[in-house]
Scaffold this active site. Structure first.
Site, PDB file in Angstrom:
ATOM      1  N   CYS A  23       0.073   3.976   2.561  1.00  0.00           N
ATOM      2  CA  CYS A  23       0.494   3.548   3.899  1.00  0.00           C
ATOM      3  C   CYS A  23       1.945   3.936   4.167  1.00  0.00           C
ATOM      4  O   CYS A  23       2.314   4.268   5.298  1.00  0.00           O
ATOM      5  CB  CYS A  23       0.352   2.034   4.050  1.00  0.00           C
ATOM      6  SG  CYS A  23      -1.337   1.411   3.913  1.00  0.00           S
ATOM      7  N   CYS A  38       0.840  -1.209   0.000  1.00  0.00           N
ATOM      8  CA  CYS A  38       0.000   0.000   0.000  1.00  0.00           C
ATOM      9  C   CYS A  38       0.870   1.252   0.000  1.00  0.00           C
ATOM     10  O   CYS A  38       1.503   1.574   1.008  1.00  0.00           O
ATOM     11  CB  CYS A  38      -0.924  -0.026   1.223  1.00  0.00           C
ATOM     12  SG  CYS A  38      -1.803   1.520   1.530  1.00  0.00           S
TER      13      CYS A  38
END
Length: 319
Positions: free
Chosen positions: A75, A72
């Site tokens: 993230c 991700c």
């Protein structure tokens, strides 16, 4: 940002406060409650240790949970920011990081539909904070609300942190002031190369700094700028814009036009063009557009609200 929910509506808030006070009293009788090391402010949590590391700990300090995954990209931007804030807030909250790939059950229990997702647990009570990327100012506001609610409704005053309890800088935190050293000469050489339009020389100088200090903020920003200027220097602006207008599905044309947009000061146009290119493409082409967008984020800087908005738009396209 959804903000902190109104805990006045949480069932059994009074019981939760009483349990928190009892847990703190028990810890005190057992010799707990001493100063914590800064490294304990950011912890990795799994399903096996969730009750101990999150639920029990939330009786003395709000625990913020960052649900993330290695794949991700948003993230990777949000995680370090939350880690830095955890250290800066100095015990007012603890950050628990949960890898969703390794802890699917926790992800399901919290009803998470996409990541990054951030929750908090206060005196055993779970509440959502926000999902996706968000500007630092909004994250700080949400944390301040969380801490205030924890203090006023549950008597959570945080934990005492002893900086001397750990020899190295906590959570990989970069010192606020970098001591004078060999980087000064390299950074100065890079700046001079930029002024002389020697973009190749500037790129190499910045890379020399980053080889020894991968998180050097000035070098990362300078490298991104030098690489962008080096690319644009070789372009025919009129032809690039003509190609982009006539070929909206052409990956190379859109990436080149985005570079020109950014150099021309049209930041939101550059970001929007690449987000749309990511949406239109798949596989390697999508990844190429995404990576160029991340490079342009570095040119502007992560604190810029236009970067935060574009990160959110990119996350919506990807997830």
């Amino acid at each position: 940002m959804s903000g902190v929910v109104d805990l006045a509506a949480v069932k059994a808030a009074g019981e939760a406060k009483a349990k928190a006070e009892q847990a703190r009293a028990d810890a005190s009788r057992q010799g707990g409650g001493g100063a914590a090391a800064p490294s304990s402010l950011v912890i990795d949590v799994d399903e096996a240790g969730f009750e101990r590391d999150v639920l029990t700990r939330s009786s003395e300090v709000p625990v913020v949970i960052d649900f993330w995954a290695e794949w991700c990209e948003p993230c990777k931007q949000l995680g370090p920011l939350l880690e830095r804030l955890a250290v800066e807030y100095n015990g007012r909250f603890v950050l628990a990081k949960v890898d969703v790939d390794a802890n699917q059950m926790l992800m399901q229990q919290f009803g998470i539909q996409g990541i990054p997702a951030v929750f908090a647990v206060v005196a055993g009570q779970a509440l959502p904070l926000f999902q996706g990327a968000a500007p630092e100012a909004q994250i700080r506001e949400t944390l301040d609300q969380l801490i205030q609610v924890g203090e006023e409704r549950f008597g959570l005053t945080g934990i005492v942190v002893d900086p001397a309890a750990q020899g190295e800088d906590p959570a990989g935190q970069v010192p606020a002031e970098v001591p004078a050293g060999p980087y000064d000469a390299l950074l100065e050489a890079a700046a001079q190369a930029l002024d002389a339009n020697d973009f190749g020389g500037a790129v190499q100088a910045y890379k020399n700094v980053l080889a020894d200090d991968p998180v050097n903020v000035e070098a990362k920003l300078g490298l991104a700028q030098a690489e962008l200027l080096g690319r644009v220097q070789k372009m025919d602006p009129q032809q690039v814009r003509k190609d982009a207008a006539e070929n909206p599905d052409d990956l190379r044309a859109q990436i080149a036009a985005a570079d020109l947009d950014l150099v021309g000061g049209h930041v939101e146009d550059a970001f929007g063009r690449l987000v749309e290119t990511v949406r239109r493409n798949f596989g390697d082409d999508r990844d190429a557009a995404r990576l160029r967008l991340l490079e342009l984020f570095e040119v502007i800087g992560p604190e810029d609200p236009r970067v935060a908005a574009a990160r959110a738009a990119l996350a919506r396209v990807l997830f």
